[in-house]
Design an enzyme around this catalytic site. Structure first.
Site, PDB file in Angstrom:
ATOM      1  CB  SER A   1     -50.813  -4.851  51.237  1.00 48.91           C
ATOM      2  OG  SER A   1     -50.799  -6.112  50.629  1.00 48.91           O
ATOM      3  N   PRO A   2     -48.376  -2.950  52.125  1.00 49.85           N
ATOM      4  CG  PRO A   2     -46.180  -2.843  51.423  1.00 49.85           C
ATOM      5  CD  PRO A   2     -47.372  -3.728  51.395  1.00 49.85           C
TER       6      PRO A   2
ATOM      7  CB  ALA B   1     -44.102   3.139  49.012  1.00 49.07           C
TER       8      ALA B   1
ATOM      9  CD  GLN C   1     -43.426  -1.263  49.534  1.00 52.42           C
ATOM     10  OE1 GLN C   1     -44.020  -0.208  49.380  1.00 52.42           O
ATOM     11  NE2 GLN C   1     -43.832  -2.397  48.980  1.00 52.42           N
TER      12      GLN C   1
ATOM     13  CE1 TYR D   1     -45.089   4.547  42.141  1.00 50.22           C
ATOM     14  CE2 TYR D   1     -45.498   2.527  43.365  1.00 50.22           C
ATOM     15  CZ  TYR D   1     -45.933   3.742  42.885  1.00 50.22           C
ATOM     16  OH  TYR D   1     -47.224   4.163  43.133  1.00 50.22           O
TER      17      TYR D   1
ATOM     18  NE  ARG E   1     -46.248  -5.682  47.269  1.00 50.33           N
ATOM     19  CZ  ARG E   1     -47.492  -5.316  47.638  1.00 50.33           C
ATOM     20  NH1 ARG E   1     -47.950  -4.112  47.344  1.00 50.33           N
ATOM     21  NH2 ARG E   1     -48.255  -6.135  48.330  1.00 50.33           N
TER      22      ARG E   1
ATOM     23  CG  LEU F   1     -59.446  -8.169  43.755  1.00 53.43           C
ATOM     24  CD1 LEU F   1     -60.117  -8.385  42.403  1.00 53.43           C
ATOM     25  CD2 LEU F   1     -60.244  -7.144  44.577  1.00 53.43           C
TER      26      LEU F   1
END
Length: 353
Positions: free
Chosen positions: A22-23, A57, A99, A180, A228, A299
């Site tokens: 993940s970013p 990001a 990303q 964002y 995303r 998670l």
């Protein structure tokens, strides 16, 4: 072979497995340039066997950074600084991804270990922008973006994608989640506009659609483009998964190859029912509605848990974050637990289970 460690091909890119990074913001850039920290951080994740290694990001304009220490891709020098990192990641057999982001009204903040919160202009921060002058929490209200500025933004995103391509990235992901800028436009909590970029879902998704269209036009046909999305705001009256599924269906028509499904981030009032795999059902709903491959996140910590998500058809790949910070070699150990084989650097072979 498990599904978790089976290859996945999107367009002309084959990922060696479906354990993806993940970013994750590192708050360690210098004037938007990646540093030795990023080389070691991202390089270790590639050494550890992940199939895709995604950058944090990465802002397409200076005011789009989350913090003054965040990464950028708004000039050629930043792109050149990424080349050695991209080369190392690829040299370990992982696919390098970037990303592309704009933090909108949640920009100009402190790193978490410095207390988070807004950084005033006199302390090195800047005026933020957004769809409407609606503040996040108790931070200053952003300046509302004008129609002229909104017409320019898709081209700015495309310029960032061009630079990312020159740096050697094989996957580009457009960040439209976590409160964002693009998420701010999608959500009625933050978008109060009455012009062509507000109102109904078509208006609120216009900027995202235009950005995707502009990036896809410059991103090569043989390289995947991800988006995303936050599937829900977790707040009554906010964005809900059925709307996000409709947006994803539109993105499929524009040439998006996978939706990276997260949630939340646009309101401090969110009440998130977090638990193991708590966002996976959102990914499944978006996959079924749009027909797009999806990545699940949130998670996911155990190998058999990740394998079941894929085996049950709930997602096509899993993104791991904190678990990979705790153990960059999670993919190698997970493969051993599932009875699979995965890449190990020659220098580490004597540690192989």
């Amino acid at each position: 072979m498990s599904l978790l460690f089976s290859p996945l091909t999107l367009r002309g890119t084959t990922f060696r497995n479906r354990v993806w990074v993940s970013p994750m913001c590192q708050y360690s850039s210098h004037h938007g340039h990646p540093t030795d920290w990023h080389l070691v951080h991202l390089g270790a994740l590639a050494q550890g066997g992940a199939g895709l290694v995604m950058t944090e990001a990465t802002a397409v304009v200076p005011e789009g950074r989350i913090s003054p220490e965040d990464a950028g891709i708004w000039n050629d020098e930043q792109a050149a600084a990424y080349e050695r990192i991209v080369d190392f990641v690829r040299g370990q057999g992982a696919v390098p991804g970037i990303q592309l982001a704009h933090a909108g009204r949640k920009a100009s903040t402190r790193a978490p270990w410095r207390g988070r919160g807004y950084v005033p202009v006199e302390q090195g921060g800047w005026e933020t922008v957004g769809p409407s002058p609606v503040a996040y929490a108790d931070w200053p209200a952003p300046r509302e973006l004008t129609p002229d500025a909104l017409r320019e933004l898709p081209g700015i995103w495309a310029d960032g994608a061009r630079r990312a391509l020159r740096a050697g990235f094989e996957v580009a992901e457009i960040h439209a989640a976590h409160g964002y800028l693009l998420h701010e436009f999608l959500s009625p909590l933050s978008n109060r506009r009455t012009d062509a970029w507000g109102g109904d879902l078509d208006g609120r998704s216009r900027l995202l659609v235009d950005v995707v269209d502009a990036v896809r036009a410059v991103w090569p046909d043989d390289r995947p483009l991800f988006v995303r999305l936050s599937a829900t705001d977790w707040v009554p009256g906010g964005l809900e998964v059925d709307e996000v599924a409709r947006v994803a269906t539109r993105l499929a028509e524009l040439g998006v190859d996978l939706v990276d499904v997260s949630s939340g981030g646009n309101s401090p009032d969110a009440r998130i029912a977090a638990g193991p795999g708590y966002q996976v059902p959102f990914a499944t709903e978006i996959k079924e509605a749009s027909g797009l491959p999806v990545g699940a996140v949130g998670l996911i910590t155990e190998p058999r848990q990740a394998e079941k998500i894929l085996a049950d058809g709930e997602a096509d790949a899993v993104f791991l974050g904190r678990e990979l910070l705790r153990n960059p070699h999670w993919p190698q150990l997970a493969a051993a637990e599932l009875g699979d084989d995965v890449y190990w650097p020659d220098q580490y072979l004597r540690a192989r289970p």
